[in-house]
Design a protein around this motif. Structure first.
Motif, PDB file in Angstrom:
ATOM      1  N   GLN A   1     -12.214  -3.244  -6.904  1.00  0.00           N
ATOM      2  CA  GLN A   1     -12.021  -2.005  -7.651  1.00  0.00           C
ATOM      3  C   GLN A   1     -10.536  -1.714  -7.852  1.00  0.00           C
ATOM      4  O   GLN A   1     -10.122  -1.272  -8.927  1.00  0.00           O
ATOM      5  CB  GLN A   1     -12.698  -0.840  -6.937  1.00  0.00           C
ATOM      6  N   VAL A   2      -9.743  -1.966  -6.827  1.00  0.00           N
ATOM      7  CA  VAL A   2      -8.292  -1.778  -6.940  1.00  0.00           C
ATOM      8  C   VAL A   2      -7.716  -2.731  -7.983  1.00  0.00           C
ATOM      9  O   VAL A   2      -6.876  -2.346  -8.798  1.00  0.00           O
ATOM     10  CB  VAL A   2      -7.607  -1.983  -5.562  1.00  0.00           C
ATOM     11  N   ALA A   3      -8.190  -3.967  -7.993  1.00  0.00           N
ATOM     12  CA  ALA A   3      -7.713  -4.941  -8.978  1.00  0.00           C
ATOM     13  C   ALA A   3      -8.068  -4.493 -10.390  1.00  0.00           C
ATOM     14  O   ALA A   3      -7.243  -4.581 -11.312  1.00  0.00           O
ATOM     15  CB  ALA A   3      -8.302  -6.316  -8.691  1.00  0.00           C
TER      16      ALA A   3
ATOM     17  N   LEU B   1      -3.249 -10.182 -15.843  1.00  0.00           N
ATOM     18  CA  LEU B   1      -4.626  -9.740 -16.058  1.00  0.00           C
ATOM     19  C   LEU B   1      -5.696 -10.757 -15.661  1.00  0.00           C
ATOM     20  O   LEU B   1      -6.708 -10.364 -15.066  1.00  0.00           O
ATOM     21  CB  LEU B   1      -4.810  -9.304 -17.509  1.00  0.00           C
ATOM     22  N   PRO B   2      -5.562 -12.053 -15.949  1.00  0.00           N
ATOM     23  CA  PRO B   2      -6.647 -12.979 -15.575  1.00  0.00           C
ATOM     24  C   PRO B   2      -6.956 -12.981 -14.074  1.00  0.00           C
ATOM     25  O   PRO B   2      -8.122 -13.014 -13.692  1.00  0.00           O
ATOM     26  CB  PRO B   2      -6.126 -14.348 -16.029  1.00  0.00           C
ATOM     27  N   PHE B   3      -5.938 -12.936 -13.236  1.00  0.00           N
ATOM     28  CA  PHE B   3      -6.178 -12.882 -11.793  1.00  0.00           C
ATOM     29  C   PHE B   3      -6.863 -11.586 -11.409  1.00  0.00           C
ATOM     30  O   PHE B   3      -7.835 -11.577 -10.647  1.00  0.00           O
ATOM     31  CB  PHE B   3      -4.857 -13.020 -11.021  1.00  0.00           C
ATOM     32  N   LEU B   4      -6.359 -10.467 -11.946  1.00  0.00           N
ATOM     33  CA  LEU B   4      -6.910  -9.164 -11.573  1.00  0.00           C
ATOM     34  C   LEU B   4      -8.346  -8.987 -12.042  1.00  0.00           C
ATOM     35  O   LEU B   4      -9.136  -8.307 -11.390  1.00  0.00           O
ATOM     36  CB  LEU B   4      -6.026  -8.056 -12.138  1.00  0.00           C
TER      37      LEU B   4
ATOM     38  N   MET C   1      -3.082 -21.690 -12.242  1.00  0.00           N
ATOM     39  CA  MET C   1      -2.970 -20.538 -13.139  1.00  0.00           C
ATOM     40  C   MET C   1      -3.330 -19.248 -12.408  1.00  0.00           C
ATOM     41  O   MET C   1      -2.734 -18.197 -12.665  1.00  0.00           O
ATOM     42  CB  MET C   1      -3.868 -20.741 -14.367  1.00  0.00           C
ATOM     43  N   ARG C   2      -4.297 -19.303 -11.498  1.00  0.00           N
ATOM     44  CA  ARG C   2      -4.651 -18.115 -10.721  1.00  0.00           C
ATOM     45  C   ARG C   2      -3.451 -17.666  -9.879  1.00  0.00           C
ATOM     46  O   ARG C   2      -3.149 -16.483  -9.772  1.00  0.00           O
ATOM     47  CB  ARG C   2      -5.866 -18.401  -9.838  1.00  0.00           C
ATOM     48  N   PHE C   3      -2.738 -18.618  -9.288  1.00  0.00           N
ATOM     49  CA  PHE C   3      -1.559 -18.295  -8.484  1.00  0.00           C
ATOM     50  C   PHE C   3      -0.447 -17.723  -9.370  1.00  0.00           C
ATOM     51  O   PHE C   3       0.179 -16.724  -9.014  1.00  0.00           O
ATOM     52  CB  PHE C   3      -1.060 -19.537  -7.740  1.00  0.00           C
TER      53      PHE C   3
ATOM     54  N   GLY D   1       1.509 -10.513 -11.345  1.00  0.00           N
ATOM     55  CA  GLY D   1       1.117  -9.192 -10.868  1.00  0.00           C
ATOM     56  C   GLY D   1       2.101  -8.619  -9.871  1.00  0.00           C
ATOM     57  O   GLY D   1       2.225  -7.398  -9.752  1.00  0.00           O
ATOM     58  N   TRP D   2       2.808  -9.466  -9.142  1.00  0.00           N
ATOM     59  CA  TRP D   2       3.860  -9.012  -8.221  1.00  0.00           C
ATOM     60  C   TRP D   2       5.163  -8.751  -8.969  1.00  0.00           C
ATOM     61  O   TRP D   2       5.931  -7.868  -8.609  1.00  0.00           O
ATOM     62  CB  TRP D   2       4.137 -10.060  -7.155  1.00  0.00           C
ATOM     63  N   PHE D   3       5.434  -9.565  -9.995  1.00  0.00           N
ATOM     64  CA  PHE D   3       6.677  -9.456 -10.756  1.00  0.00           C
ATOM     65  C   PHE D   3       6.783  -8.110 -11.469  1.00  0.00           C
ATOM     66  O   PHE D   3       7.854  -7.504 -11.506  1.00  0.00           O
ATOM     67  CB  PHE D   3       6.763 -10.612 -11.765  1.00  0.00           C
ATOM     68  N   VAL D   4       5.670  -7.650 -12.032  1.00  0.00           N
ATOM     69  CA  VAL D   4       5.676  -6.407 -12.810  1.00  0.00           C
ATOM     70  C   VAL D   4       6.155  -5.210 -11.980  1.00  0.00           C
ATOM     71  O   VAL D   4       7.094  -4.517 -12.379  1.00  0.00           O
ATOM     72  CB  VAL D   4       4.293  -6.147 -13.444  1.00  0.00           C
TER      73      VAL D   4
END
Length: 171
Positions: free
Chosen positions: A29-31, A83-86, A95-97, A103-106
């Motif tokens: 849900q957080v993702a 977005l694809p990971f989340l 690609m998942r990594f 997501g950390w960079f943003v």
């Protein structure tokens, strides 16, 4: 023999696999919540990309103008690639990594930019989260919002870690 090693090793890069099951229901849900925030941000930034580029230039960052343009493109690209990971899409492990790192960079970039606005004497009237489409008043709350993005990214990464954990060897 060499062909088999190549095929086995390259499978890590190219074969799409389903996302690992999340550790908890809340982490999924957080993702999704973090992904929703990123979608709103990136749509607003892309809708008025020229204005967003001008906004980043107006921050007087200690980098050259071409690097400012590169940073602006990297912000938007990282928001899209997170977005694809989340969303838990079917991706290759690499690609998942990469998506997780985006997501950390943003939040890292937005935390830096928010601190930069608050600690310099720029006459900035927009925090920039929604590009130049919606003026968001800057302030220390923007730093806390960026930090909350980092917490959301960390929680989503913890709950949806892209690699399978290795069993511990007792010995």
């Amino acid at each position: 023999m060499a062909d088999k090693n190549y095929t086995v090793n390259m499978r890590f890069f190219v074969s799409a696999t389903p996302a690992p099951k999340p550790k908890t229901k809340e982490s999924k849900q957080v993702a999704y919540f973090y992904a929703g925030l990123l979608i709103v941000m990136v749509l607003c930034q892309l809708f008025t990309f020229d204005g967003f580029l001008t906004y980043i230039e107006s921050l007087w960052l200690p980098i050259s103008n071409p690097m400012t343009h590169l940073l602006t493109g990297l912000i938007v690209t990282a928001e899209v690639f997170a977005l694809p990971f989340l969303l838990g899409l079917k991706l290759s492990p690499l690609m998942r990594f990469i998506s997780m790192v985006c997501g950390w960079f943003v939040p890292s970039v937005w935390l830096f930019l928010s601190l930069w606005i608050n600690l310099t004497t720029n006459n900035i009237t927009n925090a920039g989260f929604l590009g130049s489409l919606v003026d968001v008043v800057p302030g220390w709350w923007a730093v806390f919002l960026s930090a909350s993005f980092a917490i959301l990214a960390a929680w989503a990464s913890w709950g949806m870690w892209p690699f399978k954990s290795q069993p511990k060897i007792k010995g």
